[in-house]
Design a protein around this motif. Structure first.
Motif, PDB file in Angstrom:
ATOM      1  N   GLY A 348      11.526  15.296   3.575  1.00  0.00           N
ATOM      2  CA  GLY A 348      11.935  14.099   2.835  1.00  0.00           C
ATOM      3  C   GLY A 348      11.325  12.840   3.409  1.00  0.00           C
ATOM      4  O   GLY A 348      11.615  11.732   2.962  1.00  0.00           O
ATOM      5  N   ALA A 349      10.442  12.998   4.406  1.00  0.00           N
ATOM      6  CA  ALA A 349       9.897  11.833   5.106  1.00  0.00           C
ATOM      7  C   ALA A 349       9.091  10.930   4.176  1.00  0.00           C
ATOM      8  O   ALA A 349       9.164   9.703   4.265  1.00  0.00           O
ATOM      9  CB  ALA A 349       9.035  12.292   6.273  1.00  0.00           C
ATOM     10  N   ALA A 350       8.305  11.534   3.289  1.00  0.00           N
ATOM     11  CA  ALA A 350       7.460  10.728   2.410  1.00  0.00           C
ATOM     12  C   ALA A 350       8.302   9.829   1.505  1.00  0.00           C
ATOM     13  O   ALA A 350       8.010   8.640   1.344  1.00  0.00           O
ATOM     14  CB  ALA A 350       6.569  11.638   1.573  1.00  0.00           C
ATOM     15  N   SER A 351       9.354  10.392   0.921  1.00  0.00           N
ATOM     16  CA  SER A 351      10.209   9.587   0.044  1.00  0.00           C
ATOM     17  C   SER A 351      11.013   8.565   0.839  1.00  0.00           C
ATOM     18  O   SER A 351      11.371   7.501   0.313  1.00  0.00           O
ATOM     19  CB  SER A 351      11.154  10.491  -0.752  1.00  0.00           C
ATOM     20  N   ALA A 352      11.266   8.868   2.110  1.00  0.00           N
ATOM     21  CA  ALA A 352      12.036   7.943   2.946  1.00  0.00           C
ATOM     22  C   ALA A 352      11.235   6.709   3.328  1.00  0.00           C
ATOM     23  O   ALA A 352      11.802   5.691   3.733  1.00  0.00           O
ATOM     24  CB  ALA A 352      12.512   8.652   4.212  1.00  0.00           C
ATOM     25  N   VAL A 353       9.911   6.800   3.205  1.00  0.00           N
ATOM     26  CA  VAL A 353       9.057   5.649   3.525  1.00  0.00           C
ATOM     27  C   VAL A 353       9.455   4.439   2.689  1.00  0.00           C
ATOM     28  O   VAL A 353       9.469   3.300   3.179  1.00  0.00           O
ATOM     29  CB  VAL A 353       7.566   5.999   3.295  1.00  0.00           C
ATOM     30  N   ALA A 354       9.795   4.664   1.440  1.00  0.00           N
ATOM     31  CA  ALA A 354      10.130   3.562   0.540  1.00  0.00           C
ATOM     32  C   ALA A 354      11.335   2.769   1.034  1.00  0.00           C
ATOM     33  O   ALA A 354      11.400   1.549   0.849  1.00  0.00           O
ATOM     34  CB  ALA A 354      10.396   4.105  -0.868  1.00  0.00           C
ATOM     35  N   LYS A 355      12.274   3.455   1.687  1.00  0.00           N
ATOM     36  CA  LYS A 355      13.445   2.751   2.205  1.00  0.00           C
ATOM     37  C   LYS A 355      13.107   1.903   3.424  1.00  0.00           C
ATOM     38  O   LYS A 355      13.621   0.807   3.599  1.00  0.00           O
ATOM     39  CB  LYS A 355      14.552   3.753   2.569  1.00  0.00           C
ATOM     40  N   ALA A 356      12.235   2.431   4.277  1.00  0.00           N
ATOM     41  CA  ALA A 356      11.883   1.709   5.505  1.00  0.00           C
ATOM     42  C   ALA A 356      10.804   0.659   5.267  1.00  0.00           C
ATOM     43  O   ALA A 356      10.758  -0.360   5.967  1.00  0.00           O
ATOM     44  CB  ALA A 356      11.424   2.690   6.575  1.00  0.00           C
ATOM     45  N   PRO A 358       9.834  -1.117   2.048  1.00  0.00           N
ATOM     46  CA  PRO A 358       9.947  -1.389   0.608  1.00  0.00           C
ATOM     47  C   PRO A 358       8.774  -2.185   0.041  1.00  0.00           C
ATOM     48  O   PRO A 358       8.510  -2.127  -1.163  1.00  0.00           O
ATOM     49  CB  PRO A 358      11.262  -2.181   0.503  1.00  0.00           C
ATOM     50  N   ASP A 359       8.045  -2.924   0.890  1.00  0.00           N
ATOM     51  CA  ASP A 359       6.915  -3.723   0.405  1.00  0.00           C
ATOM     52  C   ASP A 359       5.641  -2.903   0.242  1.00  0.00           C
ATOM     53  O   ASP A 359       4.656  -3.385  -0.332  1.00  0.00           O
ATOM     54  CB  ASP A 359       6.634  -4.886   1.370  1.00  0.00           C
ATOM     55  N   LEU A 360       5.645  -1.672   0.758  1.00  0.00           N
ATOM     56  CA  LEU A 360       4.473  -0.817   0.617  1.00  0.00           C
ATOM     57  C   LEU A 360       4.378  -0.308  -0.819  1.00  0.00           C
ATOM     58  O   LEU A 360       5.292   0.352  -1.312  1.00  0.00           O
ATOM     59  CB  LEU A 360       4.550   0.364   1.592  1.00  0.00           C
ATOM     60  N   GLN A 361       3.274  -0.630  -1.485  1.00  0.00           N
ATOM     61  CA  GLN A 361       3.109  -0.248  -2.884  1.00  0.00           C
ATOM     62  C   GLN A 361       2.499   1.148  -3.049  1.00  0.00           C
ATOM     63  O   GLN A 361       2.525   1.720  -4.131  1.00  0.00           O
ATOM     64  CB  GLN A 361       2.229  -1.274  -3.595  1.00  0.00           C
ATOM     65  N   ALA A 362       1.942   1.689  -1.988  1.00  0.00           N
ATOM     66  CA  ALA A 362       1.235   2.967  -2.077  1.00  0.00           C
ATOM     67  C   ALA A 362       2.188   4.126  -2.349  1.00  0.00           C
ATOM     68  O   ALA A 362       3.324   4.145  -1.847  1.00  0.00           O
ATOM     69  CB  ALA A 362       0.480   3.220  -0.779  1.00  0.00           C
ATOM     70  N   LYS A 363       1.705   5.081  -3.114  1.00  0.00           N
ATOM     71  CA  LYS A 363       2.468   6.316  -3.331  1.00  0.00           C
ATOM     72  C   LYS A 363       2.177   7.259  -2.162  1.00  0.00           C
ATOM     73  O   LYS A 363       1.016   7.555  -1.854  1.00  0.00           O
ATOM     74  CB  LYS A 363       2.062   6.980  -4.643  1.00  0.00           C
ATOM     75  N   ILE A 364       3.234   7.725  -1.502  1.00  0.00           N
ATOM     76  CA  ILE A 364       3.089   8.629  -0.360  1.00  0.00           C
ATOM     77  C   ILE A 364       3.721   9.971  -0.719  1.00  0.00           C
ATOM     78  O   ILE A 364       4.889  10.018  -1.117  1.00  0.00           O
ATOM     79  CB  ILE A 364       3.764   8.060   0.908  1.00  0.00           C
ATOM     80  N   THR A 365       2.967  11.034  -0.590  1.00  0.00           N
ATOM     81  CA  THR A 365       3.504  12.377  -0.809  1.00  0.00           C
ATOM     82  C   THR A 365       3.569  13.105   0.530  1.00  0.00           C
ATOM     83  O   THR A 365       2.971  12.673   1.522  1.00  0.00           O
ATOM     84  CB  THR A 365       2.630  13.163  -1.798  1.00  0.00           C
ATOM     85  N   GLY A 366       4.285  14.238   0.551  1.00  0.00           N
ATOM     86  CA  GLY A 366       4.408  14.935   1.823  1.00  0.00           C
ATOM     87  C   GLY A 366       4.814  16.387   1.681  1.00  0.00           C
ATOM     88  O   GLY A 366       5.418  16.785   0.684  1.00  0.00           O
TER      89      GLY A 366
END
Length: 481
Positions: A348-356, A358-366
């Motif tokens: 779940g780390a990739a989806s958790a990036v958005a919480k930590a 929030p200003d990062l616009q990039a899509k992160i998969t994992g």
């Protein structure tokens, strides 16, 4: 005298200098709550050889070995100052002094560099904050070790109690033994005794009450003299606000979860978004070990190059959640033998990036693969950047981030050509950039990030707890923003 004799004499001289540093470092820590660091590595309670090795390690990240003959004068200068609680980095003092061309003496330069921690500017020692551990597994015991280690002058965090389910005869003795000896992280640094009659473990003079309960509702912490405590939930049983609120009992003021939080529970990665914690927030999460490993370097890369998209593949050590031998498990693959297989699983780390971030616009998969090692994992972060760069530029940048930036406690750097996972057991950083494995081609960068998913993560948890408790002291010289 032969060359070998010269080398040995030099070693003995450096041993003598390092030996003279130990009582100074210890006295500053005990009496003034000052932690002496060397490139973000604590020198408190370290042996002569450990101090010398830490100085030598600077060669890997700063390009040249740092000598105790160079740092001792700065340490001696600190003893003449009216210091308050703080963290002071001798490596940074030496580096900034070398770059300074004003001709100041070491004493005058040191006084200026740490002025924020002296005289009228210094922070007064605060009353210690009570801490309770709910659960005493892998992370719980390592957090306990860190809390005991950092007790210092007694003005910081105080581990007052551990809450566990009853385990039968000699339960407390067995739990104390697990704290005393660890197959991965070695012996506890100190002494541990058990008072069975009073259900207490005494570790390096810290009296820790062992409370037996099957549910948070069964505990009144004030009955044990505990007040305004921060409770660290290491069980992961409750991960949303409703469940974690069960811990807000008499004597407990805040709850910190050592697993990814769900719903509106803030997921905090120290060094990245810890300063966003609201003073009245009572429940928060330290996210996962992998989230802590990838978010700091991801932020660093986005700040400098911009990140358009990315994928993280984690090669993760097996955990207690898996089976030793093939057996039933609620997850399809995790039921297969952990020591005998590579196991594809989710992260779940990739989806958790958005919480930590929030200003990062990039899509992160994992995605993740569990492998047959008991500790230390590696995250392979594949990034498309907003501009082209070179491998040399990226490595120079990340090396500098690890030395001088506000993320230097989270990001470490190694150029060791033969580094393997065991080398990073006990690392206190959230992740370590492997310079030799780094690949850059135009706007594509692939970072290999080692991380001790047990101990490094536990250090991040402690940093969050220190921050919310008000005992996270400033570092001098101040990191470069």
């Amino acid at each position: 005298m032969t060359v070998n004799d010269d080398s040995f004499t030099n070693w003995k001289n450096r041993e003598e200098i390092a030996e003279s540093m130990i009582p100074i470092i210890g006295k500053l820590h005990r009496e003034r709550d000052v932690t002496v660091l060397l490139h973000s590595r604590s020198l408190v309670n370290k042996s002569v050889v450990s101090i010398l090795k830490t100085h030598r390690f600077a060669r890997q990240i700063a390009g040249e070995e740092l000598s105790v003959t160079e740092t001792l004068p700065f340490l001696e200068a600190l003893t003449t100052l009216d210091l308050g609680p703080s963290q002071i980095d001798l490596g940074m003092l030496a580096a900034t002094y070398r770059a300074d061309d004003r001709g100041l003496s070491i004493a005058d330069f040191t006084a200026e560099a740490v002025a924020g921690a002296t005289g009228a500017n210094k922070i007064e020692c605060r009353e210690g904050r009570d801490v309770v551990l709910y659960g005493f597994g892998r992370i719980g015991r390592l957090v306990a070790r860190l809390l005991i280690e950092k007790a210092g002058s007694g003005n910081g965090l105080r581990l007052r109690a551990i809450v566990v389910r009853g385990g039968g005869e000699q339960d407390i003795i067995k739990r104390a033994s697990l704290l005393r000896r660890d197959s991965i992280h070695g012996q506890f640094q100190g002494t541990i005794t058990v008072d069975e009659a009073n259900s207490t473990i005494v570790a390096n003079g810290n009296e820790i009450k062992v409370i037996y309960a099957n549910d948070p509702s069964e505990v009144d912490y004030t009955a044990y003299g505990i007040k305004n405590a921060i409770l660290i939930d290491n069980t992961g049983k409750w991960r949303d606000r409703e469940g974690l609120s069960k811990h807000l009992r008499p004597g407990v003021d805040k709850v910190v979860l050592t697993a990814p939080g769900k719903g509106d529970v803030p997921n905090i990665v120290h060094g990245v978004n810890h300063d966003m914690i609201k003073p009245d927030e009572q429940i928060l999460s330290c996210a996962s070990c992998t989230t802590n490993a990838i978010v700091p370097p991801l932020k660093a890369m986005d700040d400098e190059y911009g990140v358009l998209r990315g994928h993280v593949e984690t090669v993760h050590s097996f955990t207690n959640d898996q089976n030793l031998l093939d057996n039933y498990h609620k997850s399809e693959r995790r039921g297969r033998s952990a020591p005998l297989n590579m196991v594809i699983t989710e992260t779940g780390a990739a989806s958790a990036v958005a919480k930590a971030l929030p200003d990062l616009q990039a899509k992160i998969t994992g995605s993740s693969i569990r492998v047959p090692v008991p500790d230390v994992s590696i995250a392979i972060l594949n990034l498309q950047l907003a501009r082209e760069t070179s491998r040399e530029e990226v490595l120079d940048y990340l090396r500098d981030v690890s030395l001088t930036s506000p993320l230097k406690r989270q990001i470490d750097f190694t150029s060791a050509p033969d580094a393997v996972s065991n080398d990073f057991i006990g690392s206190r950083h959230a992740s370590i950039v492997d310079a030799g494995a780094t690949k850059v081609d135009g706007d594509n960068a692939i970072l290999y990030l080692w991380y001790d998913n047990e101990f490094g993560y536990s250090c991040q948890v402690i940093r969050v707890v220190q921050y919310v408790s008000g005992v996270e002291y400033p570092t001098y010289p101040a990191p470069v923003a």
